[in-house]
Scaffold this active site. Sequence first.
Site, PDB file in Angstrom:
ATOM      1  N   SER A  95     -11.950 -11.587 -20.090  1.00 33.49           N
ATOM      2  CA  SER A  95     -11.876 -13.040 -20.213  1.00 33.49           C
ATOM      3  C   SER A  95     -11.553 -13.673 -18.857  1.00 33.49           C
ATOM      4  O   SER A  95     -12.288 -13.528 -17.912  1.00 33.49           O
ATOM      5  CB  SER A  95     -10.861 -13.427 -21.285  1.00 33.49           C
ATOM      6  OG  SER A  95     -10.900 -14.800 -21.550  1.00 33.49           O
ATOM      7  N   ASP A 230     -14.710 -19.981 -18.872  1.00 32.94           N
ATOM      8  CA  ASP A 230     -14.035 -18.809 -18.335  1.00 32.94           C
ATOM      9  C   ASP A 230     -15.053 -17.678 -18.200  1.00 32.94           C
ATOM     10  O   ASP A 230     -16.255 -17.879 -18.389  1.00 32.94           O
ATOM     11  CB  ASP A 230     -12.861 -18.408 -19.227  1.00 32.94           C
ATOM     12  CG  ASP A 230     -13.314 -17.949 -20.611  1.00 32.94           C
ATOM     13  OD1 ASP A 230     -14.413 -18.326 -21.044  1.00 32.94           O
ATOM     14  OD2 ASP A 230     -12.559 -17.198 -21.258  1.00 32.94           O
ATOM     15  N   ASP A 232     -15.942 -14.919 -19.927  1.00 31.96           N
ATOM     16  CA  ASP A 232     -16.796 -14.457 -21.028  1.00 31.96           C
ATOM     17  C   ASP A 232     -17.279 -15.588 -21.913  1.00 31.96           C
ATOM     18  O   ASP A 232     -17.907 -15.357 -22.938  1.00 31.96           O
ATOM     19  CB  ASP A 232     -16.081 -13.391 -21.864  1.00 31.96           C
ATOM     20  CG  ASP A 232     -14.968 -13.945 -22.730  1.00 31.96           C
ATOM     21  OD1 ASP A 232     -14.192 -14.784 -22.244  1.00 31.96           O
ATOM     22  OD2 ASP A 232     -14.852 -13.518 -23.896  1.00 31.96           O
ATOM     23  N   ASP A 234     -15.853 -17.968 -23.887  1.00 34.16           N
ATOM     24  CA  ASP A 234     -15.330 -18.427 -25.174  1.00 34.16           C
ATOM     25  C   ASP A 234     -14.359 -19.595 -24.982  1.00 34.16           C
ATOM     26  O   ASP A 234     -13.762 -20.074 -25.938  1.00 34.16           O
ATOM     27  CB  ASP A 234     -14.682 -17.288 -25.971  1.00 34.16           C
ATOM     28  CG  ASP A 234     -13.451 -16.697 -25.301  1.00 34.16           C
ATOM     29  OD1 ASP A 234     -13.148 -17.072 -24.152  1.00 34.16           O
ATOM     30  OD2 ASP A 234     -12.797 -15.838 -25.931  1.00 34.16           O
TER      31      ASP A 234
END
Length: 458
Positions: A95, A230, A232, A234
């Site tokens: 992340s 961010d 990834d 999400d």
Amino acid sequence: MPPKFGTSGLRGLVTELTDDLVTGYTRAFLVACPHGGAVHVGQDLRASSPTIAAAVTRAVRNMGLRAVDHGVLPTPALALASMGAGQAAIMVTGSHIPADRNGLKFYLPDGEIAKSDEEAIMAALGSGSVAAETGDLLREAGALPAYVARYVDAFGPQALTGLRIGVYEHSSVARDAMVDVLGQMGADIVRLARADHFIPVDTEAVDADTREMLKAWCAEHALDALVSTDGDADRPMVVDASGALVPGDVLGPLVARMLGADVICTPVSSNTMVDQMGFGSVIRTKIGSPYVIAAMEAAGGRVVGYEANGGFLLGFEAEGPAGKLAPLMTRDCLLPIVAPLAMARAKEVSLADLVSDLPPRFTAADRIAGIPTEASHTFIAELTGDPRARAAFFAGRAAETGVDLTDGLRVSFADETVIHLRPSGNAPEFRCYAEAESGTRAEALMRETLEAVSQRLG
């Protein structure tokens, strides 16, 4: 610190995420949880992710199951594809945390794993035998176009016509998807700062230098808004024309209002403005998407969830301006980017004007990196258990009017300010959230408090 489950997934240092460890957790997941006969595998743009994804894929196939390799794509796109197929998924991503760390996010056929699933995975470590036959390997390239179409179909090709939108690409795995979605909705796109190395971007705690960079881009390119995510994808980042960040717990209520949600599930750290906006009910949870999802599943109906980092979860079939929007019970970045921009465009107002109509409550958040988790927990326990220690730490503040221990220590004061302290759930960091009647006051409270924490914990 060995890899462990945090607020969302397994995280750890890359040096500790060995093939044996990754294989062990993958097997434990497949033993403990339903999988639908296949596991969809995705990865972010960290240098370590291809090696870890390869270990995941081998472990899946050695369990006799089909591995569906999606390559590099956003976490919500992977979840959308795997849930649509009724199968499990594993996303290789750390992340927003630095590149020396990485992790795994696990998905059941119906969505993210719950805390009870994490416990079952831990209990199953060391079990799971290698099958006599190797499972199939399928390479899939259709998940990203389907993810893009989800929003274009729901909002329509004219939803953002006339808007000039900057896309801060950095190393976001959604950088091309953002350009495609916004462009297909009619926006004029300015692509900015694409990186060939991983840059950790925390949308909930944007540092001062990055804020100044975003503000300068808005002025230089005459932008109506600037967006990013961010690592990834999400979590969204949305900036208005003046260069001011629109926090995730402001984006969330705006999206919920646009979609006609009745029930809101959000962590205790989120802005309290949502309580004044006329929704049927607002349910507060511990921090982490598994807790939000559990609350959404218990509530049912026209329910949505969001976190202060901006990740948005849709729990019912909603109507977009141009078509239906199916539920997606995982944190998503694109919906809280697209919906507020489309709403402002439809109302013929700026994004800043749209936000200014909300109840005047403002939040600020940041973290201190490098604080051992044990030290953070000890400090929080001291303040929680000893009112005199708490009064000494908050000396000079207005009188304490309430304490909430849902997740960490959240203290309300007589001047209607709030300070929330907690250790990070996935890194050696100490986080502080502040809320006040103005953005300037919230930012000052947060900075003053982190300075006091730094003096105590070094």
